[in-house]
Design a protein around this motif. Sequence first.
Motif, PDB file in Angstrom:
ATOM      1  N   SER A 161       4.859   1.676  -5.123  1.00 18.14           N
ATOM      2  CA  SER A 161       4.052   2.323  -4.098  1.00 18.14           C
ATOM      3  C   SER A 161       4.769   3.528  -3.513  1.00 18.14           C
ATOM      4  O   SER A 161       5.987   3.535  -3.357  1.00 18.14           O
ATOM      5  CB  SER A 161       3.736   1.317  -2.983  1.00 18.14           C
ATOM      6  N   ASP A 162       3.973   4.536  -3.176  1.00 12.43           N
ATOM      7  CA  ASP A 162       4.508   5.752  -2.569  1.00 12.43           C
ATOM      8  C   ASP A 162       4.259   5.777  -1.070  1.00 12.43           C
ATOM      9  O   ASP A 162       4.420   6.806  -0.429  1.00 12.43           O
ATOM     10  CB  ASP A 162       3.867   6.980  -3.226  1.00 12.43           C
ATOM     11  N   SER A 163       3.890   4.650  -0.485  1.00  8.99           N
ATOM     12  CA  SER A 163       3.617   4.611   0.950  1.00  8.99           C
ATOM     13  C   SER A 163       4.926   4.651   1.735  1.00  8.99           C
ATOM     14  O   SER A 163       5.992   4.271   1.241  1.00  8.99           O
ATOM     15  CB  SER A 163       2.843   3.345   1.318  1.00  8.99           C
ATOM     16  N   LEU A 202       3.428  -3.927  -3.641  1.00 12.27           N
ATOM     17  CA  LEU A 202       3.992  -2.633  -3.291  1.00 12.27           C
ATOM     18  C   LEU A 202       4.844  -2.046  -4.401  1.00 12.27           C
ATOM     19  O   LEU A 202       5.472  -1.014  -4.208  1.00 12.27           O
ATOM     20  CB  LEU A 202       4.842  -2.749  -2.018  1.00 12.27           C
ATOM     21  N   ALA A 214       6.499   1.224   1.910  1.00  4.38           N
ATOM     22  CA  ALA A 214       7.246   0.819   0.720  1.00  4.38           C
ATOM     23  C   ALA A 214       8.610   1.495   0.678  1.00  4.38           C
ATOM     24  O   ALA A 214       9.623   0.865   0.362  1.00  4.38           O
ATOM     25  CB  ALA A 214       6.454   1.154  -0.539  1.00  4.38           C
TER      26      ALA A 214
END
Length: 491
Positions: free
Chosen positions: A205-207, A202, A210
């Motif tokens: 990560s741009d989730s 992660l 995350a």
Amino acid sequence: MTSQQPIVVVGDTLLDQDVHGDTSRLAPDAPVPVVDVAEERARPGGAGLAAALAALAVRDGREVVLVTALGDDQASETVRAVMPPGVRLVEIPLRGTLPVKTRVCVDGRPLVRVDRGDGRPGTPGDEAREVLREARAVLVADYGRATASALREELSEAARHLPLVWDPHPRGEAPVAGARLVTPNDREARTFVPDPAPGQGLAGSDSLRAHGLRGARLAERWGVASVGVTLGARGALLTRARCDDPLYVPVTRHTAGDPCGAGDCFAITAAVALADGGLPEEAVLRAVEAASAFVAAGGAGNPDTWRPRQRPPAGRGRTGGARGRVPRRLAEVLAVVESVQARGGTVVATGGCFDLLHAGHVQLLQNARRTGDCLIVCLNSDASVRRLKGPGRPLNPLADRIRVLTGLACVDAVAVFDEDTPETLLRRIRPDLWVKGGDYSVSGLPEAAALREWGGQALVLPYLAGRSTTAIARRAAGGPDSSSASAALPR
């Protein structure tokens, strides 16, 4: 504590200048545009902007106090001159010159920014310490210029007995332990926690997952009550230390306006909400709405957004024009899913009985739709509702509930399931996100385990308190006094 205790903003004030003009040619001596200046504007920046916005946000006559470093230079004098009258200045001596940020804008967009000024605060006086002891709530607007450091002991004490919001900066101080809410943006959070979960892939990560992990780790590291990671046009995530259930608050409208100052608007709105007795969840919800409206109105570059004038109301929801029939058969729903995911979009699903659709339902559905590119509603069949709610339910049969849901612009498809939970249906649809209202927790959702099978994510969204189908039905059955009829109604 009385309502007249002040909202106190502590931090680094800057002078922000915008130079607006047009360009139609390049300079003869270098391949750079020549800007013909049409207008120049000056405004308080940093903590100064936050204080100006606070003067607009308070509605009960409460005083706003800005504790900041100002000197004898021209930039400091300009800040004093443009500061709205609703802000009382408590000044710390400034060593050096006030930082100045100058944006050169063409067609409303920044072309270049020039920074100058290296001032640092001196020793705070007794008035600065006293006003912190009198505060109802405190916002620390840290822009890496050491004002927070000069009052760290007093801010630590304040955090023990009143709401304190800390808007951090990568070059600034770590928030004091006990702060009620810390508001880094996504880029700052990545600077503070480059890899939220080593070994999970992660890093960077741009989730939403995350961002939630970063926020939880920051809350634990700093010893603060909560962290709200702001995500720009995506909204914000609220989380706590060792929290697996972050609260995601999407924006109420998408806009391409000037985002300058949106972070200050978010932070001060949250601080005022906490001063009013709100919980961090309420504070972040109000802050996302205010920041979205602020950007839509032109950001800090529009004087009407920070001067004491009437502000335009924030738009809500999304408008929908004419559209075709909303898919209802499973094959049609699966075709929608395939089409959205094939072009890289995000499929969102939510579920429920949606019997007597009310304002809480509508808010949930609109917010759920804003988290992705299509919204599929998983709807309990009549038999499923009867097993869950008891005899006499649903109040509206399946066909009517489908017709009401498909009349909403935010609903892209409806899929019916007959079981007690939609797990089987979700395994067919395989959405990217599964969302439920704020009266749930992710860990308590039976569908969460199914989502993990294909890498989906469960989220909890804000939910309007006090709205329920049962309560509405009781009031409708009993008229002005429903107490005599309520016992006969199913829950």
